[in-house]
Design a protein around this motif. Structure first.
Motif, PDB file in Angstrom:
ATOM      1  N   ILE A  13       0.735  -1.192  -0.001  1.00 56.07           N
ATOM      2  CA  ILE A  13       0.129   0.016   0.131  1.00 56.07           C
ATOM      3  C   ILE A  13       0.809   1.329  -0.002  1.00 56.07           C
ATOM      4  CG2 ILE A  13      -1.823   1.132   1.309  1.00 56.07           C
ATOM      5  CD1 ILE A  13      -2.787  -1.505   2.154  1.00 56.07           C
ATOM      6  N   SER A  14       2.080   1.161   0.816  1.00 55.21           N
ATOM      7  CA  SER A  14       2.903   2.232   0.806  1.00 55.21           C
ATOM      8  C   SER A  14       3.464   2.821  -0.499  1.00 55.21           C
ATOM      9  CB  SER A  14       3.921   2.170   1.751  1.00 55.21           C
ATOM     10  OG  SER A  14       4.979   1.196   1.254  1.00 55.21           O
ATOM     11  N   LEU A  15       3.540   1.924  -1.492  1.00 56.14           N
ATOM     12  CA  LEU A  15       4.019   1.931  -3.042  1.00 56.14           C
ATOM     13  C   LEU A  15       2.763   2.750  -3.880  1.00 56.14           C
ATOM     14  CD1 LEU A  15       5.872  -1.228  -3.297  1.00 56.14           C
ATOM     15  CD2 LEU A  15       6.961   0.701  -2.766  1.00 56.14           C
ATOM     16  N   THR A  16       1.947   2.714  -3.500  1.00 54.71           N
ATOM     17  CA  THR A  16       0.522   3.556  -4.333  1.00 54.71           C
ATOM     18  C   THR A  16       0.413   4.850  -4.007  1.00 54.71           C
ATOM     19  OG1 THR A  16      -1.109   2.890  -2.574  1.00 54.71           O
ATOM     20  CG2 THR A  16      -0.491   1.000  -4.326  1.00 54.71           C
ATOM     21  N   SER A  17      -0.785   5.213  -4.079  1.00 60.63           N
ATOM     22  CA  SER A  17      -1.034   6.780  -3.842  1.00 60.63           C
ATOM     23  C   SER A  17      -1.821   6.974  -2.525  1.00 60.63           C
ATOM     24  CB  SER A  17      -1.568   7.175  -5.177  1.00 60.63           C
ATOM     25  OG  SER A  17      -3.035   6.843  -5.156  1.00 60.63           O
ATOM     26  N   PRO A  18      -1.915   8.090  -2.091  1.00 58.21           N
ATOM     27  CA  PRO A  18      -2.980   8.354  -0.878  1.00 58.21           C
ATOM     28  C   PRO A  18      -4.266   7.809  -1.108  1.00 58.21           C
ATOM     29  CG  PRO A  18      -1.572  10.175  -1.218  1.00 58.21           C
ATOM     30  CD  PRO A  18      -1.288   9.362  -2.387  1.00 58.21           C
ATOM     31  N   ALA A  19      -4.682   8.069  -2.453  1.00 57.03           N
ATOM     32  CA  ALA A  19      -6.255   7.677  -2.793  1.00 57.03           C
ATOM     33  C   ALA A  19      -6.457   6.238  -2.854  1.00 57.03           C
ATOM     34  CB  ALA A  19      -6.660   8.249  -4.199  1.00 57.03           C
ATOM     35  N   ARG A  71      -5.244  16.360   7.755  1.00 58.17           N
ATOM     36  CA  ARG A  71      -5.489  17.890   8.183  1.00 58.17           C
ATOM     37  C   ARG A  71      -4.816  18.714   7.063  1.00 58.17           C
ATOM     38  NH1 ARG A  71      -3.909  22.303   8.686  1.00 58.17           N
ATOM     39  NH2 ARG A  71      -3.576  23.441  10.281  1.00 58.17           N
ATOM     40  N   LEU A  72      -3.532  18.188   6.447  1.00 57.50           N
ATOM     41  CA  LEU A  72      -2.895  19.294   5.465  1.00 57.50           C
ATOM     42  C   LEU A  72      -3.444  19.109   4.212  1.00 57.50           C
ATOM     43  CD1 LEU A  72       0.825  18.230   6.466  1.00 57.50           C
ATOM     44  CD2 LEU A  72      -0.184  20.482   7.062  1.00 57.50           C
ATOM     45  N   ALA A  73      -4.462  18.042   4.020  1.00 59.14           N
ATOM     46  CA  ALA A  73      -4.935  18.250   2.748  1.00 59.14           C
ATOM     47  C   ALA A  73      -6.361  18.838   2.990  1.00 59.14           C
ATOM     48  CB  ALA A  73      -5.546  16.539   2.456  1.00 59.14           C
ATOM     49  N   ASP A  74      -6.917  19.129   4.066  1.00 57.04           N
ATOM     50  CA  ASP A  74      -8.190  19.736   4.048  1.00 57.04           C
ATOM     51  C   ASP A  74      -8.069  21.342   4.691  1.00 57.04           C
ATOM     52  OD1 ASP A  74      -9.503  17.285   3.684  1.00 57.04           O
ATOM     53  OD2 ASP A  74      -9.856  17.022   5.752  1.00 57.04           O
ATOM     54  N   GLN A  75      -6.988  21.388   5.197  1.00 55.99           N
ATOM     55  CA  GLN A  75      -6.938  22.874   6.002  1.00 55.99           C
ATOM     56  C   GLN A  75      -5.367  23.287   5.529  1.00 55.99           C
ATOM     57  OE1 GLN A  75      -7.447  22.642   9.899  1.00 55.99           O
ATOM     58  NE2 GLN A  75      -9.603  22.300   9.818  1.00 55.99           N
ATOM     59  N   PRO A  76      -5.125  24.241   4.760  1.00 57.34           N
ATOM     60  CA  PRO A  76      -3.712  24.695   4.188  1.00 57.34           C
ATOM     61  C   PRO A  76      -3.256  25.121   5.513  1.00 57.34           C
ATOM     62  CG  PRO A  76      -5.463  25.822   2.715  1.00 57.34           C
ATOM     63  CD  PRO A  76      -6.187  25.115   3.893  1.00 57.34           C
ATOM     64  N   ALA A  77      -1.755  24.913   5.229  1.00 58.68           N
ATOM     65  CA  ALA A  77      -0.851  25.579   6.723  1.00 58.68           C
ATOM     66  C   ALA A  77      -0.223  26.783   5.908  1.00 58.68           C
ATOM     67  CB  ALA A  77       0.109  24.471   6.689  1.00 58.68           C
ATOM     68  N   LEU A  78      -0.152  27.810   6.697  1.00 61.21           N
ATOM     69  CA  LEU A  78       0.543  28.898   6.526  1.00 61.21           C
ATOM     70  C   LEU A  78       1.974  28.603   6.611  1.00 61.21           C
ATOM     71  CD1 LEU A  78      -1.614  31.962   7.633  1.00 61.21           C
ATOM     72  CD2 LEU A  78      -1.275  31.329   5.259  1.00 61.21           C
ATOM     73  N   LEU A  79       3.006  29.152   5.762  1.00 58.07           N
ATOM     74  CA  LEU A  79       4.246  29.000   5.902  1.00 58.07           C
ATOM     75  C   LEU A  79       5.037  30.252   6.430  1.00 58.07           C
ATOM     76  CD1 LEU A  79       5.126  26.959   2.532  1.00 58.07           C
ATOM     77  CD2 LEU A  79       4.568  26.221   5.061  1.00 58.07           C
ATOM     78  N   PRO A  80       6.254  30.155   6.843  1.00 63.92           N
ATOM     79  CA  PRO A  80       6.682  31.433   7.483  1.00 63.92           C
ATOM     80  C   PRO A  80       6.640  32.426   6.649  1.00 63.92           C
ATOM     81  CG  PRO A  80       8.393  29.554   7.671  1.00 63.92           C
ATOM     82  CD  PRO A  80       6.996  28.968   6.848  1.00 63.92           C
ATOM     83  N   GLY A  81       6.537  33.718   7.363  1.00 63.35           N
ATOM     84  CA  GLY A  81       6.146  35.021   6.508  1.00 63.35           C
ATOM     85  C   GLY A  81       4.725  35.139   6.273  1.00 63.35           C
ATOM     86  N   LYS A  82       3.931  33.878   6.189  1.00 63.80           N
ATOM     87  CA  LYS A  82       2.537  34.224   6.213  1.00 63.80           C
ATOM     88  C   LYS A  82       1.867  34.614   4.830  1.00 63.80           C
ATOM     89  CE  LYS A  82       2.020  33.544  10.543  1.00 63.80           C
ATOM     90  NZ  LYS A  82       1.833  31.887  11.073  1.00 63.80           N
ATOM     91  N   PHE A  83       2.708  34.679   3.879  1.00 65.35           N
ATOM     92  CA  PHE A  83       2.289  35.068   2.437  1.00 65.35           C
ATOM     93  C   PHE A  83       2.468  33.793   1.502  1.00 65.35           C
ATOM     94  CE2 PHE A  83       4.616  38.882   4.034  1.00 65.35           C
ATOM     95  CZ  PHE A  83       3.616  39.637   4.106  1.00 65.35           C
ATOM     96  N   LEU A  88      -1.675  19.574   0.990  1.00 64.33           N
ATOM     97  CA  LEU A  88      -1.382  18.356   0.109  1.00 64.33           C
ATOM     98  C   LEU A  88      -2.594  17.991  -0.667  1.00 64.33           C
ATOM     99  CD1 LEU A  88       0.283  16.232   3.151  1.00 64.33           C
ATOM    100  CD2 LEU A  88       1.331  17.852   1.212  1.00 64.33           C
ATOM    101  N   ASP A  89      -2.257  17.601  -2.105  1.00 66.45           N
ATOM    102  CA  ASP A  89      -3.381  17.119  -2.759  1.00 66.45           C
ATOM    103  C   ASP A  89      -3.774  15.828  -2.065  1.00 66.45           C
ATOM    104  OD1 ASP A  89      -4.663  17.097  -5.550  1.00 66.45           O
ATOM    105  OD2 ASP A  89      -3.803  15.118  -5.424  1.00 66.45           O
ATOM    106  N   LYS A  90      -4.974  15.597  -2.120  1.00 66.99           N
ATOM    107  CA  LYS A  90      -5.531  14.454  -1.273  1.00 66.99           C
ATOM    108  C   LYS A  90      -5.469  13.454  -2.238  1.00 66.99           C
ATOM    109  CE  LYS A  90      -9.181  14.196   1.942  1.00 66.99           C
ATOM    110  NZ  LYS A  90     -10.298  14.428   2.412  1.00 66.99           N
ATOM    111  N   ALA A  91      -5.493  13.251  -3.500  1.00 71.08           N
ATOM    112  CA  ALA A  91      -5.194  12.342  -4.203  1.00 71.08           C
ATOM    113  C   ALA A  91      -3.845  11.771  -4.448  1.00 71.08           C
ATOM    114  CB  ALA A  91      -5.658  12.171  -5.751  1.00 71.08           C
ATOM    115  N   THR A  92      -2.783  12.837  -4.705  1.00 69.88           N
ATOM    116  CA  THR A  92      -1.494  12.088  -5.027  1.00 69.88           C
ATOM    117  C   THR A  92      -0.461  12.297  -3.898  1.00 69.88           C
ATOM    118  OG1 THR A  92      -0.905  14.652  -5.860  1.00 69.88           O
ATOM    119  CG2 THR A  92      -1.971  12.911  -7.245  1.00 69.88           C
ATOM    120  N   GLY A  93      -0.838  13.457  -2.907  1.00 73.78           N
ATOM    121  CA  GLY A  93       0.066  13.874  -1.785  1.00 73.78           C
ATOM    122  C   GLY A  93       0.906  14.813  -2.057  1.00 73.78           C
TER     123      GLY A  93
END
Length: 105
Positions: A13-19, A71-83, A88-93
């Motif tokens: 399974i780890s050799l496949t995709s998140p989907a 969590r990272l697929a459903d809610q974006p994370a702001l990176l340093p600098g906040k700009f 993450l793309d739910k299907a591909t990662g």
């Protein structure tokens, strides 16, 4: 299939995709156990995640790697600098970035 070692299912399974991992969890109890494994979801999370995650992600992170991926697929994370935000793309990662526009003036 139920007689296959869980470690083998985890590896496959780890050799496949998140989907595919999400779909594999619906096949059987053994597949669900393997597909929910942190070993599987560690492969789908970005390897550079710890570098920016310390200060940018909420303190109450999910307790599993699958939960963190969701969590990272459903809610974006702001990176340093906040700009810049990363999601993450739910299907591909794949990491998807969005840049904020600065308004002048």
């Amino acid at each position: 299939m139920e007689r296959l070692p869980v470690e083998l299912l985890v590896h496959v399974i780890s050799l496949t995709s998140p989907a595919d991992a999400f779909r594999a969890a619906a096949v059987s109890r053994a597949f669900r156990t393997a597909a929910d494994s942190d070993n599987v979801w560690s492969r789908f999370l970005p390897c550079d995640l710890p570098r920016f995650a310390k200060k940018e992600l909420p303190r109450t992170l999910p307790s599993t790697k699958k939960g963190l991926f969701r969590r990272l697929a459903d809610q974006p994370a702001l990176l340093p600098g906040k700009f810049i935000r990363m999601q993450l793309d739910k299907a591909t990662g794949a990491k998807c970035f969005a840049l904020s526009v600065l308004k002048s003036g």
